[in-house]
Design an enzyme around this catalytic site. Structure first.
Site, PDB file in Angstrom:
ATOM      1  N   LYS A 111       0.852  -1.189   0.000  1.00  0.00           N
ATOM      2  CA  LYS A 111       0.000   0.000   0.000  1.00  0.00           C
ATOM      3  C   LYS A 111       0.877   1.223   0.000  1.00  0.00           C
ATOM      4  O   LYS A 111       2.010   1.187   0.476  1.00  0.00           O
ATOM      5  CB  LYS A 111      -0.875   0.009   1.255  1.00  0.00           C
ATOM      6  CG  LYS A 111      -2.111   0.853   1.130  1.00  0.00           C
ATOM      7  CD  LYS A 111      -3.148   0.141   0.280  1.00  0.00           C
ATOM      8  CE  LYS A 111      -4.490   0.769   0.357  1.00  0.00           C
ATOM      9  NZ  LYS A 111      -5.520  -0.187  -0.060  1.00  0.00           N
TER      10      LYS A 111
HETATM   11  N1  GLU Z   1      -7.182   0.146  -3.327  1.00  0.00           N
HETATM   12  C1  GLU Z   1      -7.970  -1.016  -3.593  1.00  0.00           C
HETATM   13  C2  GLU Z   1      -8.018  -1.921  -2.388  1.00  0.00           C
HETATM   14  O1  GLU Z   1      -7.829  -1.495  -1.272  1.00  0.00           O
HETATM   15  C3  GLU Z   1      -7.535  -1.718  -4.874  1.00  0.00           C
HETATM   16  C4  GLU Z   1      -6.137  -2.240  -4.870  1.00  0.00           C
HETATM   17  C5  GLU Z   1      -5.665  -2.744  -6.242  1.00  0.00           C
HETATM   18  O2  GLU Z   1      -6.453  -2.814  -7.158  1.00  0.00           O
HETATM   19  O3  GLU Z   1      -4.478  -3.056  -6.324  1.00  0.00           O
HETATM   20  O4  GLU Z   1      -8.312  -3.078  -2.487  1.00  0.00           O
END
Ligand code: GLU
Length: 422
Positions: A111
Site C-alpha cells: 500500500k
Molecule cells: N485500493 C484497492 C483496495 O484497497 C484496490 C487495490 C488494487 O487494485 O491493487 O483493495
C-alpha cells in the site's frame, strides 16, 4: 496541538496485528512461518518537494509499504489523504496480502500513501506531486515487482501520470506497472465499478444466507466515491431502498429510499449533498451507522465502527466496502448481536480482482469485453464468499476470522513451498 478531549485515534497496524493473532489461534502454522508472513518485507518513506502554483516549494511525505510477495508481485493502492501515516499504510498493506489470497489471485500485498489534501490542490499540483512521488518509488515499482492502483482520493488520471512517469524513465510504454488506468491507456473495462460491484455481489450472497430479499432491503451507505457511490447504484438498480448516503462531511437520509442517481449527480455537480433538493434530511456520519436498516455498507475510512457505537448498529448485515472500518472490539459486540459481517478482505476484493484482470490483459496485450470481466469477477467473488462461509459455519467462527484464516493459510502454504533462502 492535539486536543486532549478527542478520543485517541485507533492504530490500524495494531488492529491488523490483533486480527491476525485471533485468526492464528485457529490455525496450525509453524510459528517461524507465521512470523515471516506477518512481518513487513520493505517500507519506503520519502520526503520530496513539489512546486506549487504560486511558485513556492512545499515538502510532502509519502510511503510505500510492501508487506508480502510470497504469492506474486506486491499489489495495492495509493491514497492521498492528510491523515495518512506509516502505521495506517502498514495495516492496509497487510490487509492487501490477505485479500489477494482470499480471492486466490497471484499477488502479494502493498500500500502507498501521500500525506496531502488533494481537495486543496490544483490538478497541476497533483500531477507534479504524483510524478515526483512515482520517481521516488521507481526502484521498487514495476509490473513484475509492485503494481499500484487507486485508493482513497486517487483516480484513473493519477494512475495515468504514474504510468507515464514510469514509462518515460524506462524508455518505453509500460501499461502493466499500474492498474485502474483510464480505458484509453490500457485500463480494463469494469475496473472503475469493480469494488462497488464486488460489494454488491457479496451483499447478495450474505442476504441469501439470511433469507433476505435484496429487493426492498433498506441499505445505508457511508461514502459516495468509487466504492460507496458505485455500490449504492447497484443496490438501487436491484430494487433495494438506499436510505442514506454520505461523504466526509455528512450525508442525506430518506426512510422511503433516496433517488441514488440524483443524489450522486448533485454531489458531482456541487461537491456536496443539498438535502432540500433531494427530498432528504441531513444526517451525520455517526448517525448513518446507527440507522434502522437491513444492510450497512461502510465504504469510507477505517475505524468508524468501534466499541463505542457497535452496540447501536441496527443493520442485520454489514458489508465492508472500506478497509478496516470495524475495530476488533466492535467485532465482538457485532458478533454477540448476530450481525452478519462480510469483512473488508472479502467484501472489497472486487477492485484488486479486476486489477488482476487488467494486469493480465496488459502483459498479454489482450482486451476482454465487459461481460467477460463481469462473469469472471462474479465467479471469483461468489467462490471466495462461499469458501469463507464454509469455514465460518464448520468452525462456528465469525466471517472475519474465517476470511483471515483462508488468506493466511494460503500465504503460509506458499511460504512453506518456497522455503527460506539460503
Ligand atoms: N485500493 C484497492 C483496495 O484497497 C484496490 C487495490 C488494487 O487494485 O491493487 O483493495
Amino acid at each position: 496541538m492535539s486536543n486532549p478531549a478527542a478520543p485517541a485515534r485507533l492504530n490500524p497496524a495494531a488492529m491488523a496485528r490483533q486480527q491476525v493473532a485471533l485468526a492464528s489461534q485457529h490455525l496450525d502454522i509453524d510459528p517461524g512461518v507465521m512470523q515471516k508472513i506477518t512481518a513487513t518485507k520493505r517500507e519506503l518513506t520519502v520526503h520530496f518537494p513539489v512546486r506549487m502554483d504560486d511558485g513556492s516549494l512545499r515538502m510532502f511525505t509519502g510511503y510505500r509499504v510492501q508487506h508480502n510477495d510470497t504469492r506474486g508481485p506486491f499489489k495495492g493502492g495509493i491514497r492521498y489523504h492528510p491523515d495518512t501515516e506509516i502505521d495506517e499504510v502498514r495495516a492496509l498493506a497487510m490487509w492487501m496480502t490477505w485479500k489477494a489470497a482470499v480471492v486466490n489471485i497471484p499477488f502479494g500485498g502493498a500500500k502507498g500513501g501521500v500525506q496531502c489534501n488533494p481537495k486543496e490542490m490544483s490538478p497541476r499540483e497533483l500531477e507534479r506531486l504524483t510524478r515526483r512521488f512515482t520517481w521516488e518509488l521507481l526502484p521498487v515499482l514495476g509490473p513484475e515487482r509492485d503494481i499500484p492502483a487507486p485508493d482513497v482520493y486517487t483516480n484513473p488520471q493519477v494512475m495515468a501520470w504514474i504510468m507515464d512517469t514510469y514509462s518515460i524513465m524506462h524508455g518505453h510504454t509500460v501499461p502493466g506497472v499500474v492498474t485502474g488506468k483510464p480505458l484509453e491507456l490500457g485500463g480494463s473495462l469494469g475496473r472503475f465499478e469493480a469494488t462497488g460491484r464486488g460489494v454488491f455481489i457479496t451483499a447478495c450472497e450474505a442476504a441469501k444466507v439470511l433469507g433476505m430479499n435484496i429487493e426492498g432491503a433498506r441499505v445505508a451507505v457511508q461514502g459516495s466515491g468509487n466504492v460507496g457511490g458505485v455500490a449504492a447504484r447497484f443496490f438501487a438498480r436491484a430494487g433495494a431502498k438506499v436510505v442514506a448516503i454520505s461523504d466526509s462531511h455528512g450525508g442525506v437520509f430518506n426512510a422511503k429510499g433516496l433517488d441514488v442517481e440524483r443524489v450522486l449527480s448533485c454531489k458531482n455537480q456541487y461537491q456536496c449533498f443539498i438535502s432540500d433538493r433531494l427530498e432528504a434530511s441531513d444526517i451525520t456520519n455517526g448517525e448513518l451507522l446507527e440507522l434502522d436498516c437491513d444492510i450497512l455498507v461502510p465504504a469510507a475510512l477505517e475505524c468508524v465502527i468501534t466499541g463505542a457505537n457497535a452496540g447501536k448498529v441496527r443493520a442485520r448485515i454489514i458489508v465492508e466496502g472500506a478497509n478496516g472500518p470495524t475495530t476488533p472490539e466492535a467485532d465482538e459486540v457485532l458478533h454477540d448481536n448476530r450481525v452478519f459481517m462480510v469483512p473488508d478482505i472479502l467484501a472489497n476484493a472486487g477492485g484488486v480482482t479486476v486489477s488482476y484482470f487488467e494486469w493480465v490483459q496488459n502483459l498479454q496485450n489482450l482486451l476482454w469485453n465487459e461481460e467477460e470481466i463481469d462473469r469472471r469477477l462474479s465467479e471469483i467473488m461468489r467462490k471466495a464468499f462461499n469458501e469463507v462461509l464454509a469455514i465460518s459455519q464448520q468452525k462456528n467462527l465469525p466471517m472475519r476470522i474465517a476470511a483471515l484464516m483462508l488468506g493466511i493459510e494460503r500465504v503460509a502454504k506458499a511460504q512453506e513451498l518456497r522455503g527460506v533462502y539460503p
